[in-house]
Scaffold this motif. Structure first.
Motif, PDB file in Angstrom:
ATOM      1  N   ALA A 182       0.877  -1.167  -0.018  1.00 33.64           N
ATOM      2  CA  ALA A 182      -0.019   0.083   0.111  1.00 33.64           C
ATOM      3  C   ALA A 182       0.946   1.347   0.053  1.00 33.64           C
ATOM      4  N   GLN A 183       2.013   1.221   0.430  1.00 39.03           N
ATOM      5  CA  GLN A 183       2.938   2.293   0.533  1.00 39.03           C
ATOM      6  C   GLN A 183       4.337   1.969   0.798  1.00 39.03           C
ATOM      7  N   VAL A 184       5.265   2.646   0.584  1.00 36.91           N
ATOM      8  CA  VAL A 184       6.779   2.266   0.804  1.00 36.91           C
ATOM      9  C   VAL A 184       7.293   3.583   1.333  1.00 36.91           C
ATOM     10  N   ARG A 185       8.661   3.395   1.522  1.00 38.45           N
ATOM     11  CA  ARG A 185       9.691   4.480   2.079  1.00 38.45           C
ATOM     12  C   ARG A 185      10.782   4.475   1.422  1.00 38.45           C
ATOM     13  N   MET A 186      11.366   5.745   1.428  1.00 36.26           N
ATOM     14  CA  MET A 186      12.731   5.788   0.499  1.00 36.26           C
ATOM     15  C   MET A 186      13.708   4.935   0.709  1.00 36.26           C
ATOM     16  N   ALA A 187      13.924   4.454   2.040  1.00 34.94           N
ATOM     17  CA  ALA A 187      14.887   3.258   2.370  1.00 34.94           C
ATOM     18  C   ALA A 187      14.597   2.090   1.437  1.00 34.94           C
ATOM     19  N   ASP A 188      13.056   1.965   1.142  1.00 39.98           N
ATOM     20  CA  ASP A 188      13.013   0.647   0.358  1.00 39.98           C
ATOM     21  C   ASP A 188      13.364   0.483  -1.000  1.00 39.98           C
ATOM     22  N   LEU A 189      13.697   2.011  -1.504  1.00 40.43           N
ATOM     23  CA  LEU A 189      14.026   2.149  -2.979  1.00 40.43           C
ATOM     24  C   LEU A 189      15.624   2.246  -3.199  1.00 40.43           C
ATOM     25  N   ALA A 190      16.148   2.178  -1.980  1.00 39.55           N
ATOM     26  CA  ALA A 190      17.778   2.341  -2.146  1.00 39.55           C
ATOM     27  C   ALA A 190      18.365   1.003  -2.499  1.00 39.55           C
ATOM     28  N   GLY A 191      19.062   0.967  -3.545  1.00 35.15           N
ATOM     29  CA  GLY A 191      19.703  -0.209  -4.043  1.00 35.15           C
ATOM     30  C   GLY A 191      18.769  -1.102  -4.542  1.00 35.15           C
ATOM     31  N   LEU A 192      17.497  -0.705  -4.946  1.00 34.31           N
ATOM     32  CA  LEU A 192      16.674  -1.617  -5.416  1.00 34.31           C
ATOM     33  C   LEU A 192      17.206  -2.571  -6.694  1.00 34.31           C
ATOM     34  N   PRO A 193      17.258  -3.966  -6.205  1.00 33.17           N
ATOM     35  CA  PRO A 193      17.987  -4.622  -7.375  1.00 33.17           C
ATOM     36  C   PRO A 193      17.342  -4.387  -8.784  1.00 33.17           C
ATOM     37  N   GLY A 194      18.323  -3.869  -9.676  1.00 32.11           N
ATOM     38  CA  GLY A 194      17.779  -3.889 -11.007  1.00 32.11           C
ATOM     39  C   GLY A 194      17.039  -2.656 -11.539  1.00 32.11           C
ATOM     40  N   LEU A 195      16.633  -1.801 -10.780  1.00 32.28           N
ATOM     41  CA  LEU A 195      15.917  -0.750 -10.733  1.00 32.28           C
ATOM     42  C   LEU A 195      16.128   0.592 -10.291  1.00 32.28           C
ATOM     43  N   PRO A 196      17.469   1.033 -10.503  1.00 33.24           N
ATOM     44  CA  PRO A 196      18.121   2.389  -9.898  1.00 33.24           C
ATOM     45  C   PRO A 196      17.295   3.531 -10.285  1.00 33.24           C
ATOM     46  N   LEU A 197      17.564   4.638  -9.472  1.00 38.46           N
ATOM     47  CA  LEU A 197      16.802   5.977  -9.844  1.00 38.46           C
ATOM     48  C   LEU A 197      17.468   6.599 -10.906  1.00 38.46           C
ATOM     49  N   PRO A 198      16.834   7.142 -11.794  1.00 37.63           N
ATOM     50  CA  PRO A 198      17.556   7.785 -12.881  1.00 37.63           C
ATOM     51  C   PRO A 198      18.638   8.936 -12.450  1.00 37.63           C
ATOM     52  N   ARG A 199      19.421   9.235 -13.724  1.00 31.10           N
ATOM     53  CA  ARG A 199      20.249  10.500 -13.400  1.00 31.10           C
ATOM     54  C   ARG A 199      20.027  11.438 -14.567  1.00 31.10           C
ATOM     55  N   TRP A 200      19.381  12.670 -14.248  1.00 28.27           N
ATOM     56  CA  TRP A 200      19.161  13.586 -14.950  1.00 28.27           C
ATOM     57  C   TRP A 200      20.463  14.704 -15.055  1.00 28.27           C
TER      58      TRP A 200
END
Length: 284
Positions: A182-200
């Motif tokens: 239902a919801q996540v936190r930023m820590a859940d996204l850190a180093g997410l395998p295969g799904l890094p945050l983009p670089r602008w």
């Protein structure tokens, strides 16, 4: 100080070489050296430390480089706005509105439709750009008004009206395990395998270091997310632009995003005032 002297100094300060600066400016080196010396005498401080082999900035020179760039950008912006004001009375566009390509389509469509229905409305040209670029367009005089998003865009020195605040979501490929939550936190996204945050890209065109893919526009980013190559954190209103191969999950601790309509303080345009009035009316 004259703008010519500032242009000369900025060229030398950026190149740290009189020969290269003279070539960049299209002038001979001796008059360039004399102009810098005259500027130093007028200010009463040394701007450059010179040896037979090197040129370095003094502390005062470093300050003038920052201030000089800002002053030259302001002069260029004033020139653009002046020309645009003249065009607006003949056959040029009445208004130029710049915004991110990912801005809520509903917000933009409602604003443009409501303004077009106003008596005396002028044509509005819409420029869609990448994150962070709309602020530069506005400050450099290439646009009359912009939709900006705090805290990501700076509104210092601009006039603004707030249009709304919303939370953020993470955009993931449909079927990813996190989409069942239902919801996540930023820590859940850190180093997410295969799904890094983009670089602008930065303003100078370079990219920050990191594992994420390099992206330049919103459509490219959504395609990378759908392919399972990245994830993206974006305002909640982006949900309306997602296809079936994408899903969004609220991010509890992501900063709230406030959309504002912004315009230069020196603007005297009736059309800008009308557009701002319509935008604030729609947001109330």
């Amino acid at each position: 100080m004259e703008t010519r002297e500032l242009r000369y100094f900025v060229a030398v300060a950026e190149e740290l070489h009189f020969g290269r600066a003279a070539q960049r400016l299209g002038i001979a080196q001796p008059p360039l050296s004399r102009a810098i010396q005259q500027l130093e005498r007028r200010l009463g401080v040394p701007l450059l430390d010179r040896t037979s082999r090197t040129v370095t900035l003094t502390e005062a020179g470093a300050v003038l480089l920052v201030e000089g760039r800002a002053a030259l950008e302001a002069v260029e912006a004033a020139e653009r706005r002046t020309r645009r004001a003249a065009l607006a009375t003949t056959d040029g566009p009445g208004l130029v509105l710049v915004t991110k390509a990912s801005t809520s389509r509903e917000l933009l469509a409602n604003l443009l439709d409501a303004y077009a229905a106003e008596p005396g409305a002028v044509p509005v040209e819409v420029i869609l750009c990448g994150p962070g670029e709309q602020e530069r367009f506005l400050r450099q005089g290439q646009a009359d008004v912009a939709l900006l998003h705090r805290p990501f865009d700076s509104t210092a020195g601009l006039h603004v009206e707030e249009l709304g605040t919303e939370g953020q979501v993470v955009v993931l490929p449909a079927g990813h395990p996190l989409t069942a939550r239902a919801q996540v936190r930023m820590a859940d996204l850190a180093g997410l395998p295969g799904l890094p945050l983009p670089r602008w890209p930065r303003p100078d065109g370079s990219y920050p270091p990191g594992p994420g893919p390099r992206v330049r526009d919103h459509a490219q980013l959504l395609q990378l997310v759908a392919l399972g190559r990245a994830c993206s954190v974006a305002p909640e209103s982006c949900r309306s632009q997602l296809h079936d191969d994408l899903a969004a999950v609220p991010v509890l601790d992501a900063p709230k995003v406030t959309t504002v309509i912004a315009w230069p303080p020196q603007s005297r345009s009736r059309a800008v005032a009308d557009l701002v009035r319509i935008a604030t009316r729609l947001s109330s």
